[in-house]
Design a protein around this motif. Structure first.
Motif, PDB file in Angstrom:
ATOM      1  N   GLU A  81      27.945 -32.604   3.334  1.00 38.78           N
ATOM      2  CA  GLU A  81      27.820 -33.562   4.483  1.00 38.78           C
ATOM      3  C   GLU A  81      26.596 -33.265   5.383  1.00 38.78           C
ATOM      4  N   SER A  84      23.263 -34.083   2.757  1.00 39.18           N
ATOM      5  CA  SER A  84      23.010 -35.673   2.441  1.00 39.18           C
ATOM      6  C   SER A  84      22.989 -36.342   4.005  1.00 39.18           C
ATOM      7  N   ARG A  85      23.305 -35.748   4.962  1.00 40.60           N
ATOM      8  CA  ARG A  85      23.359 -36.490   6.421  1.00 40.60           C
ATOM      9  C   ARG A  85      24.356 -37.527   6.354  1.00 40.60           C
ATOM     10  N   THR A  86      25.439 -37.448   5.587  1.00 37.79           N
ATOM     11  CA  THR A  86      26.640 -38.268   5.906  1.00 37.79           C
ATOM     12  C   THR A  86      27.338 -37.945   7.165  1.00 37.79           C
ATOM     13  N   TYR A  88      26.252 -37.727   9.903  1.00 42.19           N
ATOM     14  CA  TYR A  88      26.039 -38.590  11.530  1.00 42.19           C
ATOM     15  C   TYR A  88      26.971 -39.783  11.173  1.00 42.19           C
ATOM     16  N   PRO A  89      27.055 -40.449  10.050  1.00 43.33           N
ATOM     17  CA  PRO A  89      27.633 -41.890  10.467  1.00 43.33           C
ATOM     18  C   PRO A  89      28.987 -41.596  10.352  1.00 43.33           C
ATOM     19  N   LEU A  90      29.543 -40.307   9.852  1.00 44.52           N
ATOM     20  CA  LEU A  90      30.968 -39.871   9.915  1.00 44.52           C
ATOM     21  C   LEU A  90      31.301 -39.641  11.405  1.00 44.52           C
ATOM     22  N   LEU A  91      30.378 -39.010  12.106  1.00 43.03           N
ATOM     23  CA  LEU A  91      30.610 -38.520  13.416  1.00 43.03           C
ATOM     24  C   LEU A  91      30.462 -39.528  14.467  1.00 43.03           C
ATOM     25  N   ALA A  92      29.682 -40.456  13.971  1.00 44.63           N
ATOM     26  CA  ALA A  92      29.429 -41.455  14.904  1.00 44.63           C
ATOM     27  C   ALA A  92      30.474 -42.489  14.987  1.00 44.63           C
ATOM     28  N   ARG A 259      24.562 -27.137  15.159  1.00 49.20           N
ATOM     29  CA  ARG A 259      23.463 -28.080  15.629  1.00 49.20           C
ATOM     30  C   ARG A 259      23.311 -29.424  14.439  1.00 49.20           C
ATOM     31  N   LEU A 260      23.381 -30.502  15.272  1.00 49.88           N
ATOM     32  CA  LEU A 260      23.308 -31.740  14.279  1.00 49.88           C
ATOM     33  C   LEU A 260      21.708 -32.260  14.328  1.00 49.88           C
TER      34      LEU A 260
ATOM     35  N   LEU B  52      26.076 -37.358  19.546  1.00 53.00           N
ATOM     36  CA  LEU B  52      26.214 -36.036  18.648  1.00 53.00           C
ATOM     37  C   LEU B  52      25.303 -34.963  19.214  1.00 53.00           C
ATOM     38  N   ARG B  73      32.601 -44.804  21.172  1.00 52.82           N
ATOM     39  CA  ARG B  73      32.122 -45.013  19.805  1.00 52.82           C
ATOM     40  C   ARG B  73      32.636 -45.951  19.013  1.00 52.82           C
ATOM     41  N   TYR B  78      26.746 -47.948  13.764  1.00 52.03           N
ATOM     42  CA  TYR B  78      25.569 -46.860  13.362  1.00 52.03           C
ATOM     43  C   TYR B  78      25.155 -46.720  11.970  1.00 52.03           C
ATOM     44  N   THR B  84      22.288 -42.040   2.566  1.00 47.78           N
ATOM     45  CA  THR B  84      22.863 -41.434   1.361  1.00 47.78           C
ATOM     46  C   THR B  84      24.316 -41.362   1.759  1.00 47.78           C
ATOM     47  N   TYR B  98      35.593 -45.658   6.047  1.00 46.02           N
ATOM     48  CA  TYR B  98      35.126 -45.717   7.421  1.00 46.02           C
ATOM     49  C   TYR B  98      35.944 -46.678   8.203  1.00 46.02           C
TER      50      TYR B  98
END
Lengths: 260, 245
Positions: A81, A84-86, A88-92, A259-260, B52, B73, B78, B84, B98
């Motif tokens: 996670e 691949s930076r997924t 960010y959309p997950l925690l957004a 840290r994100l 975040l 939120r 976003y 990816t 989602y």
């Protein structure tokens, strides 16, 4: 509450789906079947009463594969996670970090438990074919305690993957699992035989590491001994839930500080 | 009330002052282009807008509340810079995932997902695993997931990266359509020409500080200057190297 359940369900489904699609569980499962099923029809060393050894070997393999699955599944819940930076959309999305952690943990646990259940089913068939006994309460108890083992080991590995690199977490948790299964029961006597710092190190391990040997009733199964008292079994499962809860609380703290 | 309020916000990451005393607001229904070179602090600001990251100093208010609160939120869509997503899911499964996180009922996800998949032009590929998608297709999947829960504010981080010219036109039409629906759009980009076509206002960031903020016609239309020229004038020769790179 309904929204929280929907979120946890979505997260755990994601983990299960991904793990099964990656096909590594399928590989481990196939490997286990290839090894386990022929054992049902073998007569080792030409000795007809050698089924006990076959059972012991089968149980050893089931435990080995369950360690591989439990660790392999849970160590990969969070690092990809972040890579691949997924994350960010997950925690957004309107989801808390605690919910993400718990949902993913449930997913890893479900995947591991479902795989191990299939192994136990195969073992039951093996015993049924060889010994003509198709259901033993001790087998059910062994499977139940094995689930307790998975509850602990997946939470511990999840915690490890959040505070160190995945390979370090995997190594440390594998050593803990194998070490505690082999020596957990003997740690106090080993500590008593030591002097100096070695004694304190062993005692520290005894108090901090999870007592995974509590969940291992292979010998009862192999030698057809009776079940452990059910209240003891319940206490051991409660220990699993408490230990996993502690690991998840620490993992939650580490995840919040990450840290994100 | 402004949709986004950033007041004297500073954030230090490691040894770098990523954002320095930034003050900016975005009005409802406005499309704001958030521009700057690499490392200017755009993504850090966006992460603070999503809750975040916590600012070291200053105040951030999004849709009248603290973005760290889940209820706030739930009204934000976003799309991340590097799109990816989970490679072993298909687009339907991704949107169901989602949608579940947003607490949407399955029937609502199904109907909304169907519309969005067609809208971003991925109808034929929706059943394929995301690992088989091209970069541009992933960007479009990213737009679909950002719009899934019908947010009031859309935050897009470099949304045009990897899109082919046709997809860019579709994206531009989509943003303009969202503006007509009264949605607020906050998007960071390097694509100055696109920003010029889409944005009502632009804000240019340099080393974490806001150097220009104003209506597009006021800063780019004056004296025949285009946004690219303004960008170069404001950020100097370092920015020119960045743009050319």
């Amino acid at each position: 509450m309904k929204q929280w359940l929907l979120q946890v369900s979505a997260l755990s489904k994601l983990s299960v789906l991904e793990l099964y699609r990656r096909k590594d569980l399928a590989v481990v499962f196939l490997l286990a079947m290839i090894i386990l099923l022929p054992l049902a029809f073998l007569a080792p060393f030409g000795v007809s009463g050698a089924s006990r050894y076959v059972s012991e070997l089968a149980m050893l393999l089931i435990w080995l594969f369950s360690i591989i699955i439990g660790l392999g599944v849970s160590v990969r819940l969070f690092p990809p996670e972040f890579e691949s930076r997924t994350i960010y959309p997950l925690l957004a999305k309107p989801v808390g970090r605690g919910t993400v952690l718990f949902g993913k943990y449930l997913g890893a646990l479900s995947a591991s438990v479902s795989a191990v259940s299939v192994f136990y089913l195969a073992y039951a068939v093996l015993v049924g074919v060889r010994q003509g006994e198709w259901f033993a309460p001790v087998l059910f108890q062994a499977a139940l305690l094995h689930v307790g083992f998975l509850i602990v080991i997946t939470a511990l590995t999840l915690l490890g993957s959040l505070v160190m690199t995945p390979s370090a977490a995997l190594t440390l948790c594998a050593l803990t699992a194998v070490g505690m299964l082999a020596f957990g029961q003997r740690l106090p006597s080993l500590a008593a035989a030591q002097t100096g710092p070695g004694r304190w190190v062993l005692l520290a391990i005894h108090w901090i590491a999870p007592h995974l040997e509590f969940f291992d009733v292979r010998q009862r199964l192999v030698h057809a001994w009776p079940c452990v008292e059910w209240r003891v079994c319940t206490a051991v499962l409660a220990y699993a839930v408490c230990y996993a809860g502690l690991c998840l609380a620490l993992a939650g703290w580490a995840f919040r500080r990450k840290r994100l | 009330m402004d949709t986004v309020v950033i007041q004297n916000v500073s954030k230090r990451l490691g040894g770098t002052q990523a954002v320095n005393n930034l003050t900016l607001s975005v009005q409802p229904g406005e499309v704001l282009g958030f521009l700057g070179t690499n490392g200017a602090g755009k993504t850090t600001t966006i992460k603070m807008l999503l809750g975040l990251l916590t600012p070291d100093a200053g105040v951030i208010s999004v849709l009248g509340g603290d973005p760290a609160v889940a209820a706030v939120r739930s009204r934000i869509g976003y799309m991340p810079e590097t799109a990816t997503y989970y490679p072993y899911l298909n687009l339907h499964e991704l949107l169901f995932f989602y949608g579940g996180l947003c607490g949407m009922p399955r029937a609502a996800i199904r109907s909304r997902a169907g519309i969005l998949i067609e809208r971003v032009g991925l109808g034929a590929a929706a059943g394929r695993l995301l690992r088989t998608y091209s970069k541009g297709m992933l960007q479009r999947a990213g737009i679909a997931q950002a719009l899934l829960h019908d947010p009031d504010l859309l935050i897009l981080d470099e949304p045009l990266t990897g899109l082919d010219p046709l997809a860019r036109i579709h994206f531009r039409d989509l943003i303009l359509e969202l503006r007509e629906q009264g949605k607020t759009v906050f998007f960071s980009s390097h694509e100055l020409t696109e920003a010029e076509l889409i944005c009502d206002r632009v804000a240019i960031l340099k080393q974490g500080e806001l150097v220009v903020c104003g209506a597009m016609h006021a800063i780019a239309g004056d004296g025949g200057q285009n946004l690219e020229r303004v960008f170069l004038n404001v950020l100097g020769s370092d920015a020119a190297k960045g743009v050319l790179a």
